[in-house]
Motif scaffolding. Structure first.
Motif, PDB file in Angstrom:
ATOM      1  N   GLU A  12      20.327  -1.288  12.208  1.00 21.05           N
ATOM      2  CA  GLU A  12      19.816  -2.647  12.420  1.00 21.05           C
ATOM      3  C   GLU A  12      18.694  -2.996  11.443  1.00 21.05           C
ATOM      4  OE1 GLU A  12      18.151  -3.343  16.262  1.00 21.05           O
ATOM      5  OE2 GLU A  12      19.994  -2.710  17.282  1.00 21.05           O
ATOM      6  N   TYR A  13      17.943  -1.978  11.008  1.00 23.29           N
ATOM      7  CA  TYR A  13      16.770  -2.245  10.171  1.00 23.29           C
ATOM      8  C   TYR A  13      17.201  -2.516   8.733  1.00 23.29           C
ATOM      9  CZ  TYR A  13      14.118  -0.662  14.178  1.00 23.29           C
ATOM     10  OH  TYR A  13      13.589  -0.549  15.434  1.00 23.29           O
ATOM     11  N   SER A  14      16.758  -3.649   8.187  1.00 24.56           N
ATOM     12  CA  SER A  14      17.202  -4.021   6.840  1.00 24.56           C
ATOM     13  C   SER A  14      16.651  -3.054   5.791  1.00 24.56           C
ATOM     14  CB  SER A  14      16.787  -5.447   6.520  1.00 24.56           C
ATOM     15  OG  SER A  14      15.382  -5.531   6.459  1.00 24.56           O
ATOM     16  N   GLY A  15      15.535  -2.403   6.086  1.00 28.26           N
ATOM     17  CA  GLY A  15      14.972  -1.437   5.136  1.00 28.26           C
ATOM     18  C   GLY A  15      15.756  -0.145   5.040  1.00 28.26           C
ATOM     19  N   VAL A  16      16.721   0.050   5.926  1.00 25.03           N
ATOM     20  CA  VAL A  16      17.535   1.267   5.876  1.00 25.03           C
ATOM     21  C   VAL A  16      18.651   1.071   4.852  1.00 25.03           C
ATOM     22  CG1 VAL A  16      19.126   2.758   7.181  1.00 25.03           C
ATOM     23  CG2 VAL A  16      16.999   1.960   8.233  1.00 25.03           C
ATOM     24  N   SER A  17      18.611   1.865   3.765  1.00 22.39           N
ATOM     25  CA  SER A  17      19.630   1.689   2.726  1.00 22.39           C
ATOM     26  C   SER A  17      20.741   2.738   2.813  1.00 22.39           C
ATOM     27  CB  SER A  17      18.998   1.694   1.337  1.00 22.39           C
ATOM     28  OG  SER A  17      18.291   2.875   1.101  1.00 22.39           O
ATOM     29  N   HIS A  18      20.439   3.920   3.343  1.00 25.31           N
ATOM     30  CA  HIS A  18      21.464   4.958   3.519  1.00 25.31           C
ATOM     31  C   HIS A  18      21.308   5.549   4.903  1.00 25.31           C
ATOM     32  CE1 HIS A  18      20.909   4.824  -0.807  1.00 25.31           C
ATOM     33  NE2 HIS A  18      22.033   5.478  -0.984  1.00 25.31           N
ATOM     34  N   ASN A  19      22.424   5.873   5.527  1.00 23.28           N
ATOM     35  CA  ASN A  19      22.381   6.595   6.794  1.00 23.28           C
ATOM     36  C   ASN A  19      23.634   7.461   6.906  1.00 23.28           C
ATOM     37  OD1 ASN A  19      21.909   7.510   9.367  1.00 23.28           O
ATOM     38  ND2 ASN A  19      22.271   5.547  10.382  1.00 23.28           N
TER      39      ASN A  19
ATOM     40  N   MET B  99      21.239  13.551  11.662  1.00 24.35           N
ATOM     41  CA  MET B  99      21.296  12.188  11.115  1.00 24.35           C
ATOM     42  C   MET B  99      20.171  12.000  10.099  1.00 24.35           C
ATOM     43  SD  MET B  99      21.876   8.617  13.161  1.00 24.35           S
ATOM     44  CE  MET B  99      23.260   9.254  14.071  1.00 24.35           C
ATOM     45  N   TRP B 100      20.549  11.541   8.912  1.00 26.34           N
ATOM     46  CA  TRP B 100      19.595  11.412   7.801  1.00 26.34           C
ATOM     47  C   TRP B 100      19.660   9.997   7.267  1.00 26.34           C
ATOM     48  CZ3 TRP B 100      16.803  15.702   5.742  1.00 26.34           C
ATOM     49  CH2 TRP B 100      17.108  16.943   6.334  1.00 26.34           C
ATOM     50  N   PHE B 101      18.523   9.323   7.223  1.00 25.74           N
ATOM     51  CA  PHE B 101      18.531   7.962   6.678  1.00 25.74           C
ATOM     52  C   PHE B 101      17.319   7.709   5.784  1.00 25.74           C
ATOM     53  CE2 PHE B 101      15.277   5.977   9.410  1.00 25.74           C
ATOM     54  CZ  PHE B 101      15.239   6.837  10.498  1.00 25.74           C
ATOM     55  N   THR B 102      17.481   6.765   4.868  1.00 25.91           N
ATOM     56  CA  THR B 102      16.349   6.370   4.028  1.00 25.91           C
ATOM     57  C   THR B 102      15.881   4.997   4.488  1.00 25.91           C
ATOM     58  OG1 THR B 102      17.880   5.431   2.431  1.00 25.91           O
ATOM     59  CG2 THR B 102      17.083   7.631   1.965  1.00 25.91           C
ATOM     60  N   MET B 103      14.576   4.832   4.531  1.00 26.40           N
ATOM     61  CA  MET B 103      14.033   3.547   4.961  1.00 26.40           C
ATOM     62  C   MET B 103      12.895   3.123   4.046  1.00 26.40           C
ATOM     63  SD  MET B 103      12.151   2.523   8.527  1.00 26.40           S
ATOM     64  CE  MET B 103      13.422   1.807   9.539  1.00 26.40           C
TER      65      MET B 103
ATOM     66  N   SER C 140      28.037  15.458   3.827  1.00 26.20           N
ATOM     67  CA  SER C 140      28.047  14.279   4.699  1.00 26.20           C
ATOM     68  C   SER C 140      29.354  14.252   5.465  1.00 26.20           C
ATOM     69  CB  SER C 140      27.822  13.006   3.900  1.00 26.20           C
ATOM     70  OG  SER C 140      28.778  12.874   2.889  1.00 26.20           O
ATOM     71  N   GLU C 141      29.213  14.209   6.788  1.00 26.47           N
ATOM     72  CA  GLU C 141      30.376  14.137   7.668  1.00 26.47           C
ATOM     73  C   GLU C 141      30.808  12.705   7.859  1.00 26.47           C
ATOM     74  OE1 GLU C 141      30.966  17.161  11.168  1.00 26.47           O
ATOM     75  OE2 GLU C 141      29.125  16.022  11.383  1.00 26.47           O
ATOM     76  N   LYS C 142      29.809  11.805   7.832  1.00 29.52           N
ATOM     77  CA  LYS C 142      30.120  10.410   8.096  1.00 29.52           C
ATOM     78  C   LYS C 142      29.073   9.527   7.435  1.00 29.52           C
ATOM     79  CE  LYS C 142      31.698   7.533  11.860  1.00 29.52           C
ATOM     80  NZ  LYS C 142      31.832   7.343  13.288  1.00 29.52           N
ATOM     81  N   GLU C 143      29.517   8.424   6.835  1.00 30.31           N
ATOM     82  CA  GLU C 143      28.595   7.474   6.228  1.00 30.31           C
ATOM     83  C   GLU C 143      28.457   6.281   7.166  1.00 30.31           C
ATOM     84  OE1 GLU C 143      28.830   6.490   1.801  1.00 30.31           O
ATOM     85  OE2 GLU C 143      29.541   4.630   2.683  1.00 30.31           O
ATOM     86  N   PHE C 144      27.239   6.063   7.673  1.00 35.71           N
ATOM     87  CA  PHE C 144      27.019   4.917   8.569  1.00 35.71           C
ATOM     88  C   PHE C 144      26.567   3.692   7.797  1.00 35.71           C
ATOM     89  CE2 PHE C 144      26.023   8.599  11.384  1.00 35.71           C
ATOM     90  CZ  PHE C 144      27.076   8.427  12.255  1.00 35.71           C
ATOM     91  N   LYS C 145      25.851   3.936   6.698  1.00 38.98           N
ATOM     92  CA  LYS C 145      25.344   2.809   5.930  1.00 38.98           C
ATOM     93  C   LYS C 145      25.053   3.267   4.514  1.00 38.98           C
ATOM     94  CE  LYS C 145      22.011  -1.002   6.434  1.00 38.98           C
ATOM     95  NZ  LYS C 145      20.858  -1.507   7.187  1.00 38.98           N
ATOM     96  N   LYS C 146      25.413   2.444   3.550  1.00 35.71           N
ATOM     97  CA  LYS C 146      25.023   2.709   2.168  1.00 35.71           C
ATOM     98  C   LYS C 146      24.976   1.396   1.435  1.00 35.71           C
ATOM     99  CE  LYS C 146      25.830   5.396  -1.967  1.00 35.71           C
ATOM    100  NZ  LYS C 146      25.184   4.337  -2.749  1.00 35.71           N
ATOM    101  N   VAL C 147      23.788   0.949   1.139  1.00 35.63           N
ATOM    102  CA  VAL C 147      23.608  -0.290   0.383  1.00 35.63           C
ATOM    103  C   VAL C 147      22.528  -0.041  -0.664  1.00 35.63           C
ATOM    104  CG1 VAL C 147      24.283  -1.817   2.288  1.00 35.63           C
ATOM    105  CG2 VAL C 147      21.884  -1.192   2.028  1.00 35.63           C
ATOM    106  N   GLY C 148      22.522  -0.838  -1.710  1.00 39.08           N
ATOM    107  CA  GLY C 148      21.447  -0.708  -2.694  1.00 39.08           C
ATOM    108  C   GLY C 148      20.156  -1.222  -2.083  1.00 39.08           C
ATOM    109  N   VAL C 149      19.044  -0.797  -2.638  1.00 39.27           N
ATOM    110  CA  VAL C 149      17.757  -1.271  -2.135  1.00 39.27           C
ATOM    111  C   VAL C 149      17.574  -2.730  -2.508  1.00 39.27           C
ATOM    112  CG1 VAL C 149      15.262  -0.999  -2.359  1.00 39.27           C
ATOM    113  CG2 VAL C 149      16.718   1.009  -2.224  1.00 39.27           C
ATOM    114  N   ARG C 150      17.208  -3.537  -1.543  1.00 41.98           N
ATOM    115  CA  ARG C 150      16.920  -4.957  -1.799  1.00 41.98           C
ATOM    116  C   ARG C 150      15.456  -5.206  -1.460  1.00 41.98           C
ATOM    117  NH1 ARG C 150      21.825  -4.018  -2.483  1.00 41.98           N
ATOM    118  NH2 ARG C 150      23.484  -5.541  -2.183  1.00 41.98           N
ATOM    119  N   ILE C 151      14.909  -6.281  -2.021  1.00 45.40           N
ATOM    120  CA  ILE C 151      13.529  -6.622  -1.643  1.00 45.40           C
ATOM    121  C   ILE C 151      13.546  -7.876  -0.780  1.00 45.40           C
ATOM    122  CG2 ILE C 151      12.459  -5.538  -3.622  1.00 45.40           C
ATOM    123  CD1 ILE C 151      12.085  -8.378  -4.790  1.00 45.40           C
TER     124      ILE C 151
END
Lengths: 155, 154
Positions: free
Chosen positions: A89-96, A110-114, B143-154
């Protein structure tokens, strides 16, 4: 895979900076010996077909004054969908990602970047995730960078 | 408007993608009410200041056949971090290499991200790193599963 040698040549070059001149693709056409119209047409094709996610500035979050971290959580198997949905949900999360240790067991799955506009916002969001999930979030911000630059070898 | 605000406005306008036209900077300028030269000069300064790492393509690596990736974390003695970090970063397949903090239940302080066309290629890089550094305590996280992958935006 439907990319031609010409496409691969263009793709390889596009991972480095686009020239900052009035006609950047004309400049590339001289470097690659492919005409400008073809370059433009092939880039559009590769974007449309999803080989290129985007041709855009790659932002240095920290230099823009933002703070970022890699965070890890141990999520029980039966709560994975619920917790990943909260994090995403958090827009600052780019990878999860859900990750597993191949040669050894690891305590988090679970590993995510924020990223956030500053340290305070970053910490309050991580705290919020802890409160909403009832799980401990381990924050592992970079203390030293040796390399960052996703450029791939294109065969 | 302050200089920084104009830069942010410019980045926000192009972060989803530059126009793929003969004159992209002129087209951006027209949309934002600035000259082509101003767009070019601002982007130059943002690159020089390191606020933009690159003005380049983000590739869907899986789609072009780079299907394997491994996040490999290493337990490195504090006094060897600098030496080892440079060795690891020297591998073409290592796309990211960082030092990160440790915790009571987490003692791996150096993180490497390895991308390759095959798992075997990633494994070979890990073996080569082991040999070159003499390090033996590491974990490969796949990685077993990708839940989210987007480029960094401002």
């Amino acid at each position: 895979m439907i990319l031609s040698d010409t496409d691969r040549k263009i793709l390889h070059r596009l991972q480095s900076n686009l020239p900052l001149v009035s006609r950047p693709f004309l400049e590339l056409s001289k470097e690659l010996d492919i005409d400008e119209d073809t370059i433009i047409e092939r880039i559009k094709f590769m974007i449309e077909k999803g080989y290129v996610r985007r041709l855009a500035p790659i932002i240095n979050t920290q230099a823009m004054g933002r703070e970022a971290t890699l965070a890890a959580i141990k999520v029980p198997e039966d709560r994975i969908d619920e917790v990943s949905a909260i994090i995403n949900e958090y827009s600052g999360v780019s990878h999860n990602y859900l990750r597993k240790g191949k040669n050894k067991h690891i305590p988090y799955n679970m590993w995510f970047t924020m990223s956030a506009k500053d340290d305070e916002e970053l910490h309050s969001r991580l705290k919020e995730i802890e409160n909403r999930t009832g799980l401990t979030v381990r924050s592992m911000p970079t203390t030293k960078k040796f390399k960052i630059g996703v450029r791939f070898k294109i065969y | 408007m302050k200089k920084e605000d104009i830069d942010v406005k410019l980045i926000k306008h192009i972060q989803e993608g530059l126009p793929v036209t003969k004159t992209p900077y002129k087209d951006i300028g027209q949309a934002l009410g600035m000259s082509e030269d101003e767009v070019i000069q601002r982007l130059k300064k943002l690159l020089e200041a390191g606020k933009i790492r690159r003005l380049a393509a983000s590739i869907a690596h899986r789609k072009i056949g780079i299907n394997a990736n491994a996040m490999c974390v290493w337990k490195v003695p504090k006094e060897r971090v600098d030496e080892v970090g440079v060795i690891m970063a020297g591998f073409e397949e290592v796309t990211h290499c960082y030092e990160r903090p440790v915790y009571s239940d987490w003692e791996y302080n150096v993180f490497t991200m390895i991308h390759g066309y095959t798992d075997a290629e990633c494994e070979a890089v890990i073996q080569a790193i082991k040999e070159k550094t003499g390090l033996n305590d590491y974990v490969v996280l796949y990685s077993e599963k990708e839940f989210k992958k987007v480029g960094v935006r401002i």
